[in-house]
Write an enzyme that holds these catalytic residues in place. Structure first.
Site, PDB file in Angstrom:
ATOM      1  N   HIS A 109       7.230   5.036  10.592  1.00  0.00           N
ATOM      2  CA  HIS A 109       8.450   5.626  11.164  1.00  0.00           C
ATOM      3  C   HIS A 109       8.819   4.812  12.390  1.00  0.00           C
ATOM      4  CE1 HIS A 109       8.899   9.425   8.880  1.00  0.00           C
ATOM      5  NE2 HIS A 109       7.607   9.221   8.657  1.00  0.00           N
ATOM      6  N   ARG A 181     -13.380  -5.250   9.674  1.00  0.00           N
ATOM      7  CA  ARG A 181     -13.706  -6.678   9.759  1.00  0.00           C
ATOM      8  C   ARG A 181     -14.820  -6.967   8.766  1.00  0.00           C
ATOM      9  NH1 ARG A 181     -10.075  -7.727  13.491  1.00  0.00           N
ATOM     10  NH2 ARG A 181     -10.348  -7.014  15.622  1.00  0.00           N
ATOM     11  N   LYS A 184     -20.080  -8.997   5.661  1.00  0.00           N
ATOM     12  CA  LYS A 184     -20.840  -9.793   4.684  1.00  0.00           C
ATOM     13  C   LYS A 184     -19.852 -10.447   3.730  1.00  0.00           C
ATOM     14  CE  LYS A 184     -24.937  -6.793   4.571  1.00  0.00           C
ATOM     15  NZ  LYS A 184     -25.809  -5.952   3.731  1.00  0.00           N
TER      16      LYS A 184
END
Ligand SMILES: CC(C)(COP(=O)(O)OP(=O)(O)OC[C@H]1O[C@@H](n2cnc3c(N)ncnc32)[C@H](O)[C@@H]1OP(=O)(O)O)[C@@H](O)C(=O)NCCC(=O)NCCS
Length: 197
Positions: A109, A181, A184
């Site tokens: 929005h 993030r 591995k």
């Protein structure tokens, strides 16, 4: 037949009834899907497309605004209370698995950059802005994950429970946290998951 009965025997009686009702509902209204459990909420049904094997849990909500579309590939399985909101496009590849309470939105929005909205304008009156979300094949999305506008998630990636994905994720990695993030990545030479960094 015996294996079907054996499988049904693992569920509570009320779940078997509710699954039966959902199965009839699916075959009447979404015959190409495998099972869409009720309740099921949809806004602009014509803009949803999916390939064979589509299965959902209970309470899923698919909202498409204006020309927004949601496209799911083959064998996508999604859990309970999963919510999609599309103004442009949310595309999910083949063989993806989503746990419950996943939220995927390609919209917001108002905008919040240099020419962003005035905070005195009620959020509901701010113009919708959106940017597509693209999810590759074989992606596993954990419980309670939020995926936000403009994000691409590469094939083979795992998104850990409770993550918020606000930036692109590469393919074949495991990503956790808010913002998500990679921790591995799959090493094709050793064929093992190795820690990043
Ligand atoms: C991400 C996940 C797949 C595990 O991956 P993993 O590589 O085996 O994780 P590990 O146990 O080796 O943990 C690696 C690190 O990430 C952290 N971690 C793991 N999962 C995490 C998560 N969801 N959020 C935040 N951190 C997480 C661990 O604490 C560990 O941190 P450390 O290195 O500081 O000790 C798993 O934790 C997960 O979130 N699964 C989703 C479960 C789910 O939603 N199931 C629903 C059924 S469809």
């Amino acid at each position: 037949m015996t294996s079907v009965l054996g499988e049904l025997g693992k569920h509570a009686f009320s779940d078997i009834i509710s699954m039966g009702v959902s199965f009839v509902f699916t075959k009447l209204f979404y015959p190409r899907a495998t099972l869409i459990r009720r309740p099921f909420h949809i806004r602009q049904k014509g803009n949803l497309s999916f390939a064979s094997g589509f299965t959902t849990g209970r309470g899923c909500r698919f909202e498409m605004f204006e020309d927004g579309a949601i496209k799911l590939g083959r064998n996508c399985h999604i859990g309970d209370n999963v919510h999609f909101a599309a103004l442009r496009l949310i595309e999910v590849g083949d063989d993806c698995l989503m746990a419950s309470k996943v939220f995927i939105s390609d919209l917001s929005h108002g905008s919040y950059g240099v020419d962003g909205c005035n905070p005195d304008l009620p959020p509901n009156d701010r113009p919708l802005v959106g940017s597509p979300v693209i999810i590759g094949n074989n992606v596993w999305i954990g419980e309670n994950v939020c995926i936000l506008q403009g994000v691409t998630i590469g094939s083979g990636t795992v998104v850990g429970a409770n993550a918020t994905v606000s930036r692109d994720l590469p393919e074949r990695c495991i990503a956790v946290g808010s913002p998500a993030r990679p921790i591995k990545r799959f090493d094709d030479v050793s064929e093992t998951w190795v820690r990043c960094g």
